[in-house]
Scaffold this active site. Sequence first.
Site, PDB file in Angstrom:
ATOM      1  N   GLU A  22      -4.926  -2.892 -10.082  1.00 59.47           N
ATOM      2  CA  GLU A  22      -5.313  -3.678  -8.908  1.00 59.47           C
ATOM      3  C   GLU A  22      -5.621  -2.757  -7.745  1.00 59.47           C
ATOM      4  OE1 GLU A  22      -1.841  -5.990  -8.225  1.00 59.47           O
ATOM      5  OE2 GLU A  22      -0.943  -4.481  -6.950  1.00 59.47           O
TER       6      GLU A  22
ATOM      7  N   ASP B 128      -0.851  -2.827   1.642  1.00 56.73           N
ATOM      8  CA  ASP B 128      -2.218  -2.703   1.121  1.00 56.73           C
ATOM      9  C   ASP B 128      -3.179  -2.179   2.192  1.00 56.73           C
ATOM     10  OD1 ASP B 128      -1.077  -3.979  -1.106  1.00 56.73           O
ATOM     11  OD2 ASP B 128      -1.720  -5.943  -0.401  1.00 56.73           O
TER      12      ASP B 128
END
Length: 564
Positions: free
Chosen positions: A329, A70
């Site tokens: 997301e 991420d």
Amino acid sequence: MKRFKNTLLCFGLIGALALTGCSSSDKDSEEGTKKEASKKPSNKTEIETPSVNKMLGNAQIGLTGVSVHDPSIFKDTDGTYYVFGSHLAQASSKDLIKWSYLGTQGYTNSSLYGPLADSLAGSFAWAGLNDEDCKNGYAVWAPDIIYNESYEWSDGTKGAYMMYYSTSSTAFRSCIGYGVSKKVDGPYEYVDTLIYSGFTKNSNPVTTTSNMGTKTVDTQYTNTNIVDIYKQATGKADITVNDLTATYFNGNTYNTSLFPNAIDPTIFFDTEGKFWMTYGSWSGGIYLLELDPKTGKTIHPTENTAEGNHLTDIYFGKKIAGGYGQSGEGPYIMYDKETNYYYLYMSYGFLTANEGYNIRMFRSEKPDGPYVDAAGNEATWGTAGHNNVGVKVMGSHNLPCLMYSYMAPGHNSAFVDDDGKRYLVYHQRFSNGTEAHELRVHQMLMNSENWPCTLPYEYKGETVKTDGYKASDVSGVYFAIKQDPTDNKVAVQYEAVELKEDGTLSGYLTGTWDVKDGTCYIHFKVGAAEYQGVICEMKDENGVDCMVFSAVGNNNSTLWGTKY
């Protein structure tokens, strides 16, 4: 981050990182894609293709040498690039090509926050420390860093590096907090926890017992800051559950269909100097809240509104994408002053290698939307879901130089550098039977319709040819892939397509193509779809010189091609 990601990616106190990781669904006859049921590639006998060296097996994993899940990109004033990721993994670079690993907070260093259990106690009281899915460890996810010259310290001085992060214990019980520092690499001083999710209507004690001891969290809404926020927004002295948005709850439980998992915060300034945070994940969607530049705290709407799929909530802010049980997301918003668009990126699918993780893109002329894709669909898709919604930036795919297919690219950040170059930064898994992943950085070039087109290979310093190309430069045989707007669990395989000198396509794609002389723009018409793209000379993942194209279609599909 992801629904159920807690289970996959939590860490023990002494453990190492446990997980540090299509077929076309469009009507092929309409899209002009020639397919056969025989072995891949289907048209080798039709088009003569050059031989291509595969990457060495031991070089496939290790191109960048760092693993940051991420990744959020930040460039400091001295020109150093940093990426910060989940579990506070860190890396730095001087050129976006060679990266140095800076360690993982809580395991090999404590530079960002100091001892986590103490430093983030305010957030951990709700979620993320020895609690349900993160039993025996921590879950600190997806930090994002920005320098804010307006932040005011207690001594009256101004300017701070600000890090917004999330901690999480389940697929819906999470919170977002932030800290500040006078140095980009910390230490960051905890300030506050801003947004909570997963709260219940009534008292609901949850007890977790492990080697770290016993912890009990009562998930009732009164144990969050929601009452204080409603008091500020409404001016009421007393707030009861009847004053809250009724749809927060399904009975006693949290409504995950309409409201977000409070993770994956990213922050940015708009052209008017307003400070924003976008956040959220599965199932209730992506939200946006304004921030106070002086304090970093949230500025909440003063009333609840709902019009169609556009929802504004006093506590969570404005919904700008997703919801209704669909994946979505890792939101990231990049402003591009050249096009005057805000580009919203997010990831669909489940994050593991074979579960269809992929990157999507939307854009808006305003920071709070509406965000739309190349086909004109709004990112707030409603109950109909996100099938075919969002430009498919990339998903699992294979290219001729690769030893393994590239699987589940996702949870990206993006930025425009000082020299005007644009970059996409994300993590990448592989078809090697593991969930190991690596950092990836690709250059993006803007097409004629102001959509960023991501180049197929890692950035190695390539620069657009300033005097552009002629059709004769571009024609030839390419290894091509068409990435449709689906959550493909199987890698899209490359096929041969010829860009003929007469402006037609043959092989894998059928239709027409043309270039605008003296530019890097290329245009394809493939069936009913129009693709606007770019041409660039670069090196493939094996370091071999090649010419590539990358194009975005008005059907939300993308085309990549490589000519040797």
